[in-house]
Motif scaffolding. Structure first.
Motif, PDB file in Angstrom:
ATOM      1  N   LEU A 190       0.718  -1.209  -0.076  1.00 27.57           N
ATOM      2  CA  LEU A 190      -0.023  -0.140   0.011  1.00 27.57           C
ATOM      3  C   LEU A 190       0.872   1.198  -0.175  1.00 27.57           C
ATOM      4  O   LEU A 190       1.937   1.407   0.623  1.00 27.57           O
ATOM      5  N   SER A 191       0.397   2.361  -0.736  1.00 30.14           N
ATOM      6  CA  SER A 191       1.226   3.665  -0.658  1.00 30.14           C
ATOM      7  C   SER A 191       0.749   4.258   0.455  1.00 30.14           C
ATOM      8  O   SER A 191      -0.066   4.023   1.346  1.00 30.14           O
ATOM      9  N   ASN A 192       1.585   5.345   0.853  1.00 28.85           N
ATOM     10  CA  ASN A 192       1.264   6.222   2.031  1.00 28.85           C
ATOM     11  C   ASN A 192      -0.226   6.834   2.023  1.00 28.85           C
ATOM     12  O   ASN A 192      -0.914   6.817   3.131  1.00 28.85           O
ATOM     13  N   SER A 193      -0.744   7.337   0.933  1.00 29.31           N
ATOM     14  CA  SER A 193      -2.256   7.772   0.904  1.00 29.31           C
ATOM     15  C   SER A 193      -3.218   6.406   1.112  1.00 29.31           C
ATOM     16  O   SER A 193      -4.298   6.856   1.948  1.00 29.31           O
ATOM     17  N   GLU A 194      -2.769   5.369   0.525  1.00 25.54           N
ATOM     18  CA  GLU A 194      -4.140   4.129   1.096  1.00 25.54           C
ATOM     19  C   GLU A 194      -3.628   3.810   2.511  1.00 25.54           C
ATOM     20  O   GLU A 194      -4.795   3.419   3.014  1.00 25.54           O
ATOM     21  N   ILE A 195      -2.421   3.853   2.941  1.00 27.49           N
ATOM     22  CA  ILE A 195      -2.407   3.651   4.414  1.00 27.49           C
ATOM     23  C   ILE A 195      -3.326   4.396   5.275  1.00 27.49           C
ATOM     24  O   ILE A 195      -3.783   4.187   6.166  1.00 27.49           O
ATOM     25  N   ALA A 196      -3.161   5.922   4.859  1.00 26.26           N
ATOM     26  CA  ALA A 196      -3.427   6.734   5.813  1.00 26.26           C
ATOM     27  C   ALA A 196      -5.283   6.730   5.790  1.00 26.26           C
ATOM     28  O   ALA A 196      -5.907   6.714   6.771  1.00 26.26           O
ATOM     29  N   ALA A 197      -5.577   6.181   4.381  1.00 25.36           N
ATOM     30  CA  ALA A 197      -7.029   5.999   4.525  1.00 25.36           C
ATOM     31  C   ALA A 197      -7.687   4.746   5.088  1.00 25.36           C
ATOM     32  O   ALA A 197      -8.540   4.681   5.681  1.00 25.36           O
ATOM     33  N   ARG A 198      -6.905   3.947   5.181  1.00 21.24           N
ATOM     34  CA  ARG A 198      -7.136   2.683   5.749  1.00 21.24           C
ATOM     35  C   ARG A 198      -7.030   2.946   7.342  1.00 21.24           C
ATOM     36  O   ARG A 198      -7.988   2.387   8.144  1.00 21.24           O
ATOM     37  N   LEU A 199      -6.123   3.779   7.872  1.00 19.91           N
ATOM     38  CA  LEU A 199      -6.031   3.949   9.161  1.00 19.91           C
ATOM     39  C   LEU A 199      -6.819   5.060   9.881  1.00 19.91           C
ATOM     40  O   LEU A 199      -6.713   5.589  11.068  1.00 19.91           O
ATOM     41  N   PHE A 200      -7.420   5.644   8.789  1.00 19.16           N
ATOM     42  CA  PHE A 200      -8.135   7.267   9.088  1.00 19.16           C
ATOM     43  C   PHE A 200      -7.121   8.066   9.833  1.00 19.16           C
ATOM     44  O   PHE A 200      -7.414   8.621  11.001  1.00 19.16           O
TER      45      PHE A 200
END
Length: 231
Positions: A190-200
């Motif tokens: 996962l990219s940083n943005s995808e991780i951010a979205a996953r973890l809120f």
């Protein structure tokens, strides 16, 4: 990186350009010759030297201080994985880009654990090779498609090999719970943005966690972090 001054015609001013200095390492002379020819045609690169085995590579890397070492893996005297580890222990500012015919899990994992920043197969095209050298010279990781799929998939792990944050925190006691969660998602590709979205959380928060993970695991980039997590 060294700077080269080049005069273009009698009336042209001197033009400076950053050069990426590359050490070519391969035990087959015909392969080295071909790589040297290709790299010599690129305006932003120069061949710093050539080595026919890992032992020569370690010595020349110390003497010539190349920006990138283009490294074969299976060579006489000293293999490329061991040479990579020794070179980076002495000169961590250099980047190792593996160029080999072998893309098995053991070879990939060994090279990444040793500190290689990229991994390409020898059937790569000239443009992709040049782009990969530029990428690792500027601190990025790069892989051929097949290798990238294996790394992201956990080196043949796939869904079954998906990492548990709890297991990661147990293995790496220095990691916080959140850092273990981030590392597990990095290992999924996962990219940083995808991780951010996953973890809120914000992207800046993810970057902070990743930098902390790199420091605690003593790794330089995502590829090494994934290799450490999967080892």
């Amino acid at each position: 990186m060294r700077r080269r001054l080049r005069r273009q015609g009698a009336r042209a001013p001197l033009v400076s350009a950053d050069l990426i200095r590359v050490l070519v390492v391969d035990d087959q002379a015909i392969v080295r010759d071909g790589l040297v020819t290709v790299l010599s045609l690129l305006p932003d690169m120069e061949v710093a030297g050539e080595a026919a085995d890992g032992e020569q590579a370690v010595r020349l890397a110390a003497e010539l201080a190349p920006d990138v070492i283009l490294m074969d893996l299976r060579m006489p005297v000293l293999d490329g994985t061991t040479a990579t580890a020794r070179i980076l222990a002495q000169r961590p500012e250099s980047a190792v880009l593996v160029l080999t015919t072998y893309a098995d899990d053991e070879s990939i994992a060994g090279a990444l654990r040793a500190g290689a920043r990229g991994y390409l197969s020898k059937d790569v095209g000239r443009a992709e090779l040049a782009a990969a050298i530029r990428a690792v010279a500027h601190g990025q990781s790069t892989f051929s498609r097949e290798v990238g799929d294996r790394v992201i998939g956990g080196l043949s792990g796939g869904e079954a090999g998906r990492l548990s944050p709890a297991a990661l925190q147990e293995r790496f006691a220095a990691l916080t719970r959140r850092e273990a969660e981030v590392l597990a998602l990095v290992a999924e590709g996962l990219s940083n943005s995808e991780i951010a979205a996953r973890l809120f959380v914000s992207i800046a928060t993810v970057k902070t966690h990743i930098n902390s993970i790199f420091a605690k695991l003593a790794v330089r980039d995502r590829a090494q972090a994934i290799a450490a997590a999967r080892s």
